[in-house]
Design a protein around this motif. Sequence first.
Motif, PDB file in Angstrom:
ATOM      1  N   THR A 120       0.985  -0.909  -0.090  1.00 51.51           N
ATOM      2  CA  THR A 120      -0.231  -0.294   0.117  1.00 51.51           C
ATOM      3  C   THR A 120       0.481   1.223  -0.291  1.00 51.51           C
ATOM      4  O   THR A 120       2.583   1.687   0.174  1.00 51.51           O
ATOM      5  CB  THR A 120      -1.534   0.364   1.137  1.00 51.51           C
ATOM      6  N   LYS A 137       0.603  -3.579   4.143  1.00 56.41           N
ATOM      7  CA  LYS A 137      -0.687  -3.473   5.163  1.00 56.41           C
ATOM      8  C   LYS A 137      -0.777  -5.315   5.608  1.00 56.41           C
ATOM      9  O   LYS A 137      -1.186  -5.688   4.612  1.00 56.41           O
ATOM     10  CB  LYS A 137      -1.422  -3.000   4.607  1.00 56.41           C
ATOM     11  N   THR A 155      -3.548  -7.582   7.524  1.00 61.22           N
ATOM     12  CA  THR A 155      -4.637  -7.884   8.260  1.00 61.22           C
ATOM     13  C   THR A 155      -5.192  -9.045   8.444  1.00 61.22           C
ATOM     14  O   THR A 155      -4.745  -9.769   8.352  1.00 61.22           O
ATOM     15  CB  THR A 155      -5.878  -7.521   7.885  1.00 61.22           C
ATOM     16  N   GLU A 178      -5.554  -5.271  12.508  1.00 62.69           N
ATOM     17  CA  GLU A 178      -4.756  -4.228  10.915  1.00 62.69           C
ATOM     18  C   GLU A 178      -3.149  -3.593  10.982  1.00 62.69           C
ATOM     19  O   GLU A 178      -3.431  -2.762  11.731  1.00 62.69           O
ATOM     20  CB  GLU A 178      -5.680  -3.762  10.086  1.00 62.69           C
ATOM     21  N   ILE A 210      -0.151  -0.805   9.459  1.00 58.97           N
ATOM     22  CA  ILE A 210       0.090  -1.168   8.100  1.00 58.97           C
ATOM     23  C   ILE A 210       2.027  -0.535   8.678  1.00 58.97           C
ATOM     24  O   ILE A 210       2.289  -0.104   9.366  1.00 58.97           O
ATOM     25  CB  ILE A 210      -0.025   0.609   7.745  1.00 58.97           C
TER      26      ILE A 210
END
Length: 167
Positions: free
Chosen positions: A4, A17, A19, A129, A131
């Motif tokens: 991302t 990213k 999850t 999640e 990042i």
Amino acid sequence: MKKTKIQYKGKTVTAHKLTIASSMEMNIDEAWQRVKTSALLEFLSEGKVTFKPTGGHFPETWKQGSTITTRMLINGFFPFGGLHTLFFEKIDEENKIIQTREHDAFAKVWDHTIELQYINKEILVYQDEIIIYGGILTPILSSWARMFFRHRHRRWQLLVDEKFQSA
């Protein structure tokens, strides 16, 4: 894991990213009360990361707007990333979401969102999640994070099992 684009120091960079979600048989309100405690973080991390807060200990519960600094020891022995800073940007009681903005010497960006959602009265989905951006270390940090957060989800299951054993 997916790549991302994010902004970091005025530049567009490629982050990862990650999850990870698990469903579990636990009342969402009980789970939410646990999520907001430092004791849960330490329990879920046990065996992979030991935290050494700079203030000597973490607060009992996390507070929106607070900043915490800690040193992390991987597997309880190996210092990692220097001083790790956690800023609790959002603790949303209604939607059961915690958002932290974290960073250290290796992880320039470690934005972590925890979210709890109802499936029904006694079953919920717990989702992490993250990042991650660490320059050339991003792939290594992301691989480690995937392993670490899977560990955390297995540790959550121990809490669920404990609840049923004591019932």
